[in-house]
Scaffold this motif. Structure first.
Motif, short mmCIF file in Angstrom:
data_model
loop_
_atom_site.label_atom_id
_atom_site.label_comp_id
_atom_site.label_asym_id
_atom_site.label_seq_id
_atom_site.Cartn_x
_atom_site.Cartn_y
_atom_site.Cartn_z
N LEU A 118 1.00 -1.11 -0.08
CA LEU A 118 -0.09 -0.16 -0.14
C LEU A 118 0.64 1.18 0.03
N LEU A 119 0.54 2.11 -0.87
CA LEU A 119 1.51 3.57 -1.05
C LEU A 119 0.37 4.54 -0.41
N VAL A 120 0.91 5.48 0.30
CA VAL A 120 0.03 6.46 0.66
C VAL A 120 0.78 7.72 0.49
N PRO A 126 -8.36 13.64 1.60
CA PRO A 126 -8.50 12.34 1.08
C PRO A 126 -7.69 12.39 -0.61
N HIS A 127 -7.29 11.40 -0.91
CA HIS A 127 -6.52 11.50 -2.15
C HIS A 127 -7.39 10.24 -3.17
N PRO A 128 -7.18 10.50 -4.47
CA PRO A 128 -7.67 9.62 -5.40
C PRO A 128 -6.90 8.09 -5.32
N ALA A 129 -7.40 7.07 -5.42
CA ALA A 129 -6.94 5.98 -5.34
C ALA A 129 -6.65 5.09 -6.56
N ALA A 130 -5.89 4.13 -6.66
CA ALA A 130 -5.89 2.97 -7.83
C ALA A 130 -5.61 1.65 -7.32
N LEU A 131 -6.30 0.80 -7.52
CA LEU A 131 -6.41 -0.57 -7.27
C LEU A 131 -5.44 -1.35 -8.52
N LEU A 132 -4.34 -1.69 -8.30
CA LEU A 132 -3.32 -2.17 -9.21
C LEU A 132 -3.38 -3.58 -9.33
N LEU A 133 -3.79 -4.43 -10.42
CA LEU A 133 -3.94 -5.80 -10.68
C LEU A 133 -3.00 -6.39 -11.63
N HIS A 134 -2.18 -7.21 -10.93
CA HIS A 134 -0.80 -7.69 -11.87
C HIS A 134 -1.47 -8.79 -12.86
N ASP A 135 -0.36 -8.96 -13.83
CA ASP A 135 -0.60 -9.85 -14.74
C ASP A 135 -0.33 -11.22 -14.47
N HIS A 136 -0.46 -12.23 -15.39
CA HIS A 136 0.07 -13.63 -15.32
C HIS A 136 1.40 -13.72 -15.74
N GLY A 137 1.80 -13.46 -17.00
CA GLY A 137 3.14 -13.78 -17.48
C GLY A 137 3.99 -15.07 -17.20
N GLY A 138 3.34 -16.07 -16.68
CA GLY A 138 4.02 -17.33 -16.46
C GLY A 138 5.10 -17.27 -15.57
N ARG A 171 9.98 1.44 -15.32
CA ARG A 171 9.28 2.12 -14.16
C ARG A 171 8.39 1.05 -13.32
N MET A 172 8.02 1.18 -12.15
CA MET A 172 7.13 0.51 -11.44
C MET A 172 5.67 1.66 -11.42
N PRO A 173 4.92 1.07 -11.92
CA PRO A 173 3.40 1.66 -12.29
C PRO A 173 2.98 2.41 -10.92
N GLY A 174 2.88 1.54 -10.19
CA GLY A 174 2.30 1.91 -8.78
C GLY A 174 3.09 3.08 -7.91
N ASP A 175 4.43 2.93 -8.18
CA ASP A 175 5.27 3.91 -7.41
C ASP A 175 5.01 5.24 -8.23
N GLU A 176 5.07 5.32 -9.50
CA GLU A 176 4.70 6.52 -10.35
C GLU A 176 3.21 7.18 -9.90
N GLY A 181 0.52 11.12 -6.19
CA GLY A 181 -0.76 11.65 -5.38
C GLY A 181 -1.80 10.71 -5.26
N TYR A 182 -1.53 9.55 -5.73
CA TYR A 182 -2.47 8.40 -5.48
C TYR A 182 -2.36 7.55 -4.67
N VAL A 183 -3.31 7.09 -3.64
CA VAL A 183 -3.15 5.91 -2.85
C VAL A 183 -3.24 4.57 -3.82
N VAL A 184 -2.23 3.88 -3.56
CA VAL A 184 -2.25 2.68 -4.31
C VAL A 184 -2.16 1.20 -3.45
N LEU A 185 -2.86 0.27 -4.19
CA LEU A 185 -2.73 -1.07 -3.48
C LEU A 185 -2.65 -2.26 -4.50
N ALA A 186 -1.82 -3.03 -4.12
CA ALA A 186 -1.69 -4.27 -4.80
C ALA A 186 -1.72 -5.40 -4.10
N ALA A 187 -2.05 -6.35 -4.36
CA ALA A 187 -2.03 -7.69 -3.69
C ALA A 187 -1.80 -8.89 -4.65
#
Length: 386
Positions: A118-120, A126-138, A171-176, A181-187
């Protein structure tokens, strides 16, 4: 022994004809029923895919159509509703300048307590937010780390940098997004990162055993993404009016799927996963190879809705879709057919300006220039300065 009545003397010519016909038809039976990964009667099965729940111009009650489609999608996941308290706990933090990275543990579902990244932003929210969803990629040793830089694990740090170099221009998309200024979550999805180990070959058995347990691998992923969206939107640092789902490859499917299912998601950016079923079910396509396809297939759903129909359940939310002109996984004519179908739905909602598509010159990747365009688009949609 008496002959059967139909073979007695007056009927012998008929009996001979029946015997001859039987011998002829006896040579005409299915001897080779498999053609590569498909049954030989695949064209007949394809012809039955008429997608009767897709939007058509005759449908005037769009909210009712969307509700019915969402209910059918949820039914196909084979999941139960889950309102388990999230009970989050931050177990580690790292200062990254204008934002803080957290490792947060929470109840993703009633059966899975997971560690997420989680990046804050440090600025007042309050901030806009993005739920980041990872790929498969094998590649299964990293999941959330494909999108947010990890720390405290040198092997995953190296793997994350390698993945970013390969698909995201280094580039790491979430860190950018956090720097913007976005709250970012990835699981991690089940099988990736902390939640493995999984291998390519083991996916098919895992999917089969989900069915043995009365559940579905793809459905479990959909439920978890729905819950992750709810968790993110409920954080005190988040402006719940402005929560995007963003994903690449399999993550793109997850992004438009959760946007279709969840009211917590208010915009979607999907990169390199959209086409029609007919366009994907062609020789040589990855969709025909099994294994990883199970992550993205809900039992029986394609009898009612095609992929662009499911994504269209997200309308009229703002949506931005990217495709690569040279992406061999998603043939461009099929992508464009899907986009045209989706555009008609957004137009029916009188929201044609909220649906945008981009065809990138390259292949299966999310380069820096496309990321900048996507993030600027999100800023504008969320009423922020580009």
């Amino acid at each position: 022994m008496r002959r059967p009545s139909h073979c007695r003397r007056p009927f012998r010519p008929l009996c001979a004809l029946a015997l001859a016909a039987g011998l002829a038809h006896g040579q005409d039976y299915q001897q080779h029923a498999i053609d590569g990964p498909l049954p030989v009667f695949a064209p007949a099965l394809k012809a039955r895919l008429t997608f009767p729940m897709a939007w058509t111009p005759q449908i005037k009650d769009l909210p009712a159509w969307r509700a019915a489609g969402r209910a059918k999608l949820w039914e196909a996941t084979l999941q139960e509703r889950d309102d388990t308290p999230f009970a989050p706990q931050v177990i580690a933090t790292q200062d990254r300048g204008s934002y803080v990275a957290r490792q947060v543990v929470f109840n993703l579902t009633a059966t899975s307590r997971v560690r997420a990244l989680l990046l804050v932003p440090k600025a007042p929210g309050p901030h806009p937010a993005a739920l980041l969803l990872h790929d498969h990629g094998g590649r299964f040793d990293i999941g959330k780390e494909k999108l947010i830089a990890p720390w405290g694990d040198s092997a995953r740090e190296t793997a994350a940098r390698t993945w970013a170099d390969k698909y995201f221009g280094g580039r790491m998309p979430g860190d950018e997004l956090a720097r913007r200024g976005y709250v970012v979550l990835a699981a991690d999805a089940l099988g990736w990162g902390d939640r493995g180990p999984l291998t390519g070959d083991a996916q098919q058995a895992l999917a089969a055993n989900f069915f043995n347990l009365g559940s579905s691998l793809a459905g479990n992923m959909a439920l978890e993404d729905l819950r992750a969206a709810a968790f993110l939107a409920a954080l005190p640092e988040v402006d719940r009016r402005h929560v995007a789902a963003l994903g690449f490859s399999m993550g793109a499917l997850r992004a438009w799927q959760v946007a279709a299912l969840s009211d917590a998601i208010t915009a979607v950016v999907a990169v390199n996963w959209m086409a029609t079923t007919q366009g994907l079910m062609v020789a040589g396509n990855n969709q025909l190879r099994g294994s990883s396809a199970f992550q993205m297939l809900h039992p029986g759903l394609l009898r009612y809705l095609d992929y662009p129909d499911v994504a269209s359940l997200a309308a009229p939310k703002p949506a931005l879709f990217f495709a690569g002109a040279a992406d061999t996984l998603f043939p461009l004519p099929s992508v464009q057919e899907a986009y045209a179908k989706m555009a008609r739905v957004w137009s029916a909602w009188h929201a044609a300006d909220k649906f945008e598509t981009r065809i990138l010159p390259g292949g299966h990747a999310f380069p820096v220039a496309a990321q900048d365009e996507a993030y600027g688009w999100l800023d504008r949609r969320f009423g922020r300065r580009d």
